[in-house]
Structure formats: structure tokens, C-alpha cells
Design an enzyme around this catalytic site. Sequence first.
Site, PDB file in Angstrom:
ATOM      1  N   ASP A 134       0.855  -1.190   0.000  1.00  0.00           N
ATOM      2  CA  ASP A 134       0.000   0.000   0.000  1.00  0.00           C
ATOM      3  C   ASP A 134       0.892   1.241   0.000  1.00  0.00           C
ATOM      4  O   ASP A 134       1.865   1.324   0.756  1.00  0.00           O
ATOM      5  CB  ASP A 134      -0.900   0.000   1.244  1.00  0.00           C
ATOM      6  CG  ASP A 134      -2.002   1.044   1.175  1.00  0.00           C
ATOM      7  OD1 ASP A 134      -3.178   0.660   1.223  1.00  0.00           O
ATOM      8  OD2 ASP A 134      -1.681   2.248   1.085  1.00  0.00           O
ATOM      9  N   ILE A 135       0.551   2.178  -0.870  1.00  0.00           N
ATOM     10  CA  ILE A 135       1.367   3.383  -1.029  1.00  0.00           C
ATOM     11  C   ILE A 135       1.333   4.269   0.228  1.00  0.00           C
ATOM     12  O   ILE A 135       2.188   5.143   0.395  1.00  0.00           O
ATOM     13  CB  ILE A 135       0.878   4.158  -2.277  1.00  0.00           C
ATOM     14  CG1 ILE A 135       2.008   4.987  -2.875  1.00  0.00           C
ATOM     15  CG2 ILE A 135      -0.334   5.019  -1.964  1.00  0.00           C
ATOM     16  CD1 ILE A 135       1.661   5.538  -4.256  1.00  0.00           C
ATOM     17  N   ASN A 139     -12.689  -3.083   3.298  1.00  0.00           N
ATOM     18  CA  ASN A 139     -13.721  -2.052   3.334  1.00  0.00           C
ATOM     19  C   ASN A 139     -14.605  -2.260   2.110  1.00  0.00           C
ATOM     20  O   ASN A 139     -14.090  -2.317   0.996  1.00  0.00           O
ATOM     21  CB  ASN A 139     -13.082  -0.659   3.296  1.00  0.00           C
ATOM     22  CG  ASN A 139     -12.117  -0.440   4.457  1.00  0.00           C
ATOM     23  OD1 ASN A 139     -12.383  -0.845   5.579  1.00  0.00           O
ATOM     24  ND2 ASN A 139     -10.982   0.174   4.178  1.00  0.00           N
ATOM     25  N   HIS A 173     -10.288  -5.132  -2.727  1.00  0.00           N
ATOM     26  CA  HIS A 173      -8.953  -5.419  -2.207  1.00  0.00           C
ATOM     27  C   HIS A 173      -9.028  -5.727  -0.721  1.00  0.00           C
ATOM     28  O   HIS A 173      -9.845  -5.163   0.001  1.00  0.00           O
ATOM     29  CB  HIS A 173      -7.981  -4.252  -2.452  1.00  0.00           C
ATOM     30  CG  HIS A 173      -8.496  -2.939  -1.946  1.00  0.00           C
ATOM     31  ND1 HIS A 173      -9.434  -2.198  -2.623  1.00  0.00           N
ATOM     32  CD2 HIS A 173      -8.215  -2.247  -0.811  1.00  0.00           C
ATOM     33  CE1 HIS A 173      -9.702  -1.097  -1.939  1.00  0.00           C
ATOM     34  NE2 HIS A 173      -8.984  -1.105  -0.828  1.00  0.00           N
ATOM     35  N   HIS A 202      -6.772  -5.595   2.745  1.00  0.00           N
ATOM     36  CA  HIS A 202      -5.569  -5.042   3.370  1.00  0.00           C
ATOM     37  C   HIS A 202      -4.987  -6.096   4.309  1.00  0.00           C
ATOM     38  O   HIS A 202      -5.723  -6.681   5.102  1.00  0.00           O
ATOM     39  CB  HIS A 202      -5.894  -3.837   4.257  1.00  0.00           C
ATOM     40  CG  HIS A 202      -6.469  -2.652   3.542  1.00  0.00           C
ATOM     41  ND1 HIS A 202      -5.733  -1.507   3.321  1.00  0.00           N
ATOM     42  CD2 HIS A 202      -7.702  -2.420   3.018  1.00  0.00           C
ATOM     43  CE1 HIS A 202      -6.492  -0.606   2.696  1.00  0.00           C
ATOM     44  NE2 HIS A 202      -7.698  -1.135   2.505  1.00  0.00           N
TER      45      HIS A 202
HETATM   46  P1  AMP Z   1      -9.692   1.539   0.855  1.00  0.00           P
HETATM   47  O1  AMP Z   1     -10.020   2.678   1.759  1.00  0.00           O
HETATM   48  O2  AMP Z   1      -9.920   0.195   1.496  1.00  0.00           O
HETATM   49  O3  AMP Z   1     -10.347   1.671  -0.498  1.00  0.00           O
HETATM   50  O4  AMP Z   1      -8.120   1.606   0.654  1.00  0.00           O
HETATM   51  C1  AMP Z   1      -7.503   2.059  -0.505  1.00  0.00           C
HETATM   52  C2  AMP Z   1      -6.014   1.958  -0.270  1.00  0.00           C
HETATM   53  O5  AMP Z   1      -5.365   2.053  -1.526  1.00  0.00           O
HETATM   54  C3  AMP Z   1      -5.447   3.074   0.619  1.00  0.00           C
HETATM   55  O6  AMP Z   1      -4.849   2.484   1.775  1.00  0.00           O
HETATM   56  C4  AMP Z   1      -4.420   3.758  -0.289  1.00  0.00           C
HETATM   57  O7  AMP Z   1      -3.256   4.149   0.396  1.00  0.00           O
HETATM   58  C5  AMP Z   1      -4.137   2.681  -1.312  1.00  0.00           C
HETATM   59  N1  AMP Z   1      -3.674   3.169  -2.614  1.00  0.00           N
HETATM   60  C6  AMP Z   1      -4.214   4.155  -3.352  1.00  0.00           C
HETATM   61  N2  AMP Z   1      -3.508   4.322  -4.500  1.00  0.00           N
HETATM   62  C7  AMP Z   1      -2.517   3.401  -4.481  1.00  0.00           C
HETATM   63  C8  AMP Z   1      -1.451   3.063  -5.375  1.00  0.00           C
HETATM   64  N3  AMP Z   1      -1.256   3.710  -6.528  1.00  0.00           N
HETATM   65  N4  AMP Z   1      -0.610   2.058  -5.017  1.00  0.00           N
HETATM   66  C9  AMP Z   1      -0.788   1.403  -3.849  1.00  0.00           C
HETATM   67  N5  AMP Z   1      -1.768   1.674  -2.972  1.00  0.00           N
HETATM   68  C10 AMP Z   1      -2.623   2.660  -3.272  1.00  0.00           C
END
Ligand code: AMP
Length: 132
Positions: free
Chosen positions: A29-30, A84, A97, A99
Site C-alpha cells: 500500500d502506497i 472495506n 482489495h 488489506h
Molecule cells: P480503501 O479505503 O480500502 O479503499 O483503501 C484504498 C487503499 O489504496 C489506501 O490504503 C491507499 O493508500 C491505497 N492506494 C491508493 N492508491 C494506491 C497506489 N497507486 N498504489 C498502492 N496503494 C494505493
Amino acid sequence: MDCIFCKIIKGDIPCYKIYEDDDVLAMLDIANDVEGHTLVLPKKHVTDLNDSDEETFDKVMNVTKRISDHYLDLGFEGVNVVINSKSAAGQEVKHLHAHIFPRRSGDEVKIQLVKPDKNFSLEEVAKKLRLN
Ligand code: AMP
Ligand code: ZN
């Protein structure tokens, strides 16, 4: 389709890849918040857990377990797995996805549920929510 995770899967946007097979990709995760915070996603675009077909969801969960086991083999002592589903639950990227937060005792990470100031009758809630 304007989906950032589909672009990553296609290779148009880079990622820190942890695992890949024909159906699933896992990457860091970024957010770079918890060491090893990993996202596990299907290569097929499905928006969330509730809209996913069972086969796709099963594949994501199988890889989630495999990666979690691998993290324990590497010395982590536990994991939190969080999905989520939909905006009301805080989902920001509308591509399913899971986590994985790798954990160690005393790591000072807190995955927190903030409790609203309401009380519920367990009996009434169970009656309302039971799945027959
Ligand atoms: P959610 O709130 O469960 O939709 O989480 C989305 C997650 O995606 C967040 O923790 C972000 O930090 C992560 N995210 C968004 N863009 C990227 C990316 N380009 N590469 C990796 N993780 C990402
Ligand atoms: Zn997508």
C-alpha cells in the site's frame, strides 16, 4: 475504465509487487503507514466484496492467507486483515482489495474501531439480523 488498480494490473502505473499469479496481484500500500501493509486484489475488475462473484473473492482470500502465512514465516507475529466494502464503510478505491497489516507484539500499531455513543439490545439486533 478509470480504475487506478486496473492501471496498476495492466502495468501502466508502477507498484511494489509482493505476489502475482494469473488471477491475483498483491502489492505494498502506497500509504507506507504500517511496515508491510499489503493490498491483495483480483486482476478482474470487481468493485467490492458485496459485488464480487464467489470464485473471485475466494481467490483473493486464498492469496491473502498465503501471504499472511509467509509474513509469519518471515518473523511477523500476527496480521490484521481488513476489507472495506462500499463508501459507507470507508472504501476509497472501488476495486475489491484486502488489506494485510503485518503485526508484532509491542509494535504500537492500533487498528481502531471508534464506538458511536449508542446502545443496542443484542436480542433485538439478533432478531433483526439473523440469516435463515
Ligand atoms: P480503501 O479505503 O480500502 O479503499 O483503501 C484504498 C487503499 O489504496 C489506501 O490504503 C491507499 O493508500 C491505497 N492506494 C491508493 N492508491 C494506491 C497506489 N497507486 N498504489 C498502492 N496503494 C494505493
Ligand atoms: Zn479496477
